[in-house]
Design a protein around this motif. Sequence first.
Motif, PDB file in Angstrom:
ATOM      1  N   GLY A 169      16.501 -15.485   7.959  1.00  0.00           N
ATOM      2  CA  GLY A 169      16.862 -15.157   6.979  1.00  0.00           C
ATOM      3  C   GLY A 169      17.646 -13.791   6.843  1.00  0.00           C
ATOM      4  N   ASN A 170      18.013 -13.112   8.267  1.00  0.00           N
ATOM      5  CA  ASN A 170      18.624 -12.082   7.198  1.00  0.00           C
ATOM      6  C   ASN A 170      17.389 -11.259   6.923  1.00  0.00           C
ATOM      7  OD1 ASN A 170      20.619  -9.880   7.735  1.00  0.00           O
ATOM      8  ND2 ASN A 170      21.993 -10.577   6.115  1.00  0.00           N
ATOM      9  N   LEU A 171      16.758 -11.326   7.407  1.00  0.00           N
ATOM     10  CA  LEU A 171      16.103 -10.106   6.340  1.00  0.00           C
ATOM     11  C   LEU A 171      15.254  -9.181   6.743  1.00  0.00           C
ATOM     12  CD1 LEU A 171      12.460 -13.191   5.422  1.00  0.00           C
ATOM     13  CD2 LEU A 171      14.665 -12.573   4.634  1.00  0.00           C
ATOM     14  N   ALA A 172      15.423  -7.803   5.928  1.00  0.00           N
ATOM     15  CA  ALA A 172      14.885  -6.889   6.744  1.00  0.00           C
ATOM     16  C   ALA A 172      13.317  -6.511   7.171  1.00  0.00           C
ATOM     17  CB  ALA A 172      14.904  -5.571   5.094  1.00  0.00           C
ATOM     18  N   HIS A 173      13.180  -6.124   8.089  1.00  0.00           N
ATOM     19  CA  HIS A 173      11.931  -6.278   8.985  1.00  0.00           C
ATOM     20  C   HIS A 173      10.883  -4.716   8.906  1.00  0.00           C
ATOM     21  CE1 HIS A 173       9.435  -6.828  12.475  1.00  0.00           C
ATOM     22  NE2 HIS A 173       8.671  -7.047  11.600  1.00  0.00           N
ATOM     23  N   LEU A 231       1.302   3.758   1.681  1.00  0.00           N
ATOM     24  CA  LEU A 231       1.864   3.135   0.435  1.00  0.00           C
ATOM     25  C   LEU A 231       3.461   3.768  -0.043  1.00  0.00           C
ATOM     26  CD1 LEU A 231      -0.737   2.440  -1.233  1.00  0.00           C
ATOM     27  CD2 LEU A 231       0.772   0.494  -0.462  1.00  0.00           C
ATOM     28  N   LYS A 232       3.276   4.897  -0.108  1.00  0.00           N
ATOM     29  CA  LYS A 232       4.724   5.956  -0.565  1.00  0.00           C
ATOM     30  C   LYS A 232       5.999   4.954   0.350  1.00  0.00           C
ATOM     31  CE  LYS A 232       4.044   9.991  -1.441  1.00  0.00           C
ATOM     32  NZ  LYS A 232       3.862  11.703  -0.827  1.00  0.00           N
ATOM     33  N   GLU A 233       5.781   4.866   1.808  1.00  0.00           N
ATOM     34  CA  GLU A 233       7.227   4.535   2.936  1.00  0.00           C
ATOM     35  C   GLU A 233       7.365   2.730   2.452  1.00  0.00           C
ATOM     36  OE1 GLU A 233       6.931   6.153   6.853  1.00  0.00           O
ATOM     37  OE2 GLU A 233       5.684   7.201   5.916  1.00  0.00           O
ATOM     38  N   VAL A 234       6.145   2.276   1.819  1.00  0.00           N
ATOM     39  CA  VAL A 234       6.557   0.257   1.654  1.00  0.00           C
ATOM     40  C   VAL A 234       6.793   0.776   0.601  1.00  0.00           C
ATOM     41  CG1 VAL A 234       4.369  -0.955   1.302  1.00  0.00           C
ATOM     42  CG2 VAL A 234       4.081   0.428   3.673  1.00  0.00           C
ATOM     43  N   ASN A 235       6.546   1.699  -0.383  1.00  0.00           N
ATOM     44  CA  ASN A 235       6.945   1.641  -1.517  1.00  0.00           C
ATOM     45  C   ASN A 235       9.124   1.733  -1.315  1.00  0.00           C
ATOM     46  OD1 ASN A 235       4.964   0.230  -3.033  1.00  0.00           O
ATOM     47  ND2 ASN A 235       4.290   1.920  -3.266  1.00  0.00           N
ATOM     48  N   ALA A 236       9.079   2.790  -0.660  1.00  0.00           N
ATOM     49  CA  ALA A 236      10.519   3.255  -0.030  1.00  0.00           C
ATOM     50  C   ALA A 236      11.484   1.825   0.718  1.00  0.00           C
ATOM     51  CB  ALA A 236      10.755   4.527   0.484  1.00  0.00           C
ATOM     52  N   PHE A 237      10.826   1.530   1.052  1.00  0.00           N
ATOM     53  CA  PHE A 237      11.258   0.122   1.745  1.00  0.00           C
ATOM     54  C   PHE A 237      11.382  -1.460   0.688  1.00  0.00           C
ATOM     55  CE2 PHE A 237      10.610  -3.910   3.619  1.00  0.00           C
ATOM     56  CZ  PHE A 237      11.419  -4.626   5.226  1.00  0.00           C
ATOM     57  N   GLU A 260      11.941  -1.148  -1.976  1.00  0.00           N
ATOM     58  CA  GLU A 260      13.083  -0.173  -2.925  1.00  0.00           C
ATOM     59  C   GLU A 260      14.248  -0.490  -2.594  1.00  0.00           C
ATOM     60  OE1 GLU A 260      13.485   1.312  -6.462  1.00  0.00           O
ATOM     61  OE2 GLU A 260      11.394   0.519  -6.700  1.00  0.00           O
ATOM     62  N   LYS A 261      14.600   0.161  -0.953  1.00  0.00           N
ATOM     63  CA  LYS A 261      15.422  -0.401  -0.847  1.00  0.00           C
ATOM     64  C   LYS A 261      15.980  -1.391  -0.353  1.00  0.00           C
ATOM     65  CE  LYS A 261      17.695   1.492   3.349  1.00  0.00           C
ATOM     66  NZ  LYS A 261      17.591   2.051   5.612  1.00  0.00           N
ATOM     67  N   ASN A 262      15.150  -2.671  -0.038  1.00  0.00           N
ATOM     68  CA  ASN A 262      15.791  -4.263   0.360  1.00  0.00           C
ATOM     69  C   ASN A 262      15.368  -4.734  -0.780  1.00  0.00           C
ATOM     70  OD1 ASN A 262      16.148  -3.690   3.206  1.00  0.00           O
ATOM     71  ND2 ASN A 262      14.300  -2.181   3.043  1.00  0.00           N
TER      72      ASN A 262
END
Length: 167
Positions: A30-34, A57-63, A65-67
Amino acid sequence: MKDSRLRKILVFGNSGAGKSTLSKRLSADGNLAHLDLDTLAFKKESPTERRDIQESLKEVNAFLEKNDSWVIEGGYADIFEQILSHANEMIYLDLSAESCQENARNREWEPHKYESKEAQDKNLDMLINWILDYYSREDAFSELAHNNLFDQFSGNKKRFTSNQAIT
């Protein structure tokens, strides 16, 4: 306005259930970020010790935001509870302990988690017991926590109980 057709999938279940295998396939197809939560939930200097959930959670939230389209996998009900509102799909791999243990025994080397296949295999006995304890624990990695997570999600959700159903 964000496109509601974008896939935002949470994949969870017991250790050895096939979360990584399924997530990698969904990502590629699906061309999804993983995002594999194992890569950010534990301390780098002490891989068996969890980081503070707020750091993770900070890193998850950054992910997030980016994708725009993504699949996030792991057994971390405590992290998933914090990001449920971002997801529009959920897949619960609810396999038997025997299936999860067999998958764990047959698991290929995971270089993002272990320095070698030998290092991974040193953890196998612990992992086999961890898989069995899934049904009696009451932590964020337990069947109880995963069932609660599944029940509270109002989006598109699926529960698979066998390896064959997943494929």
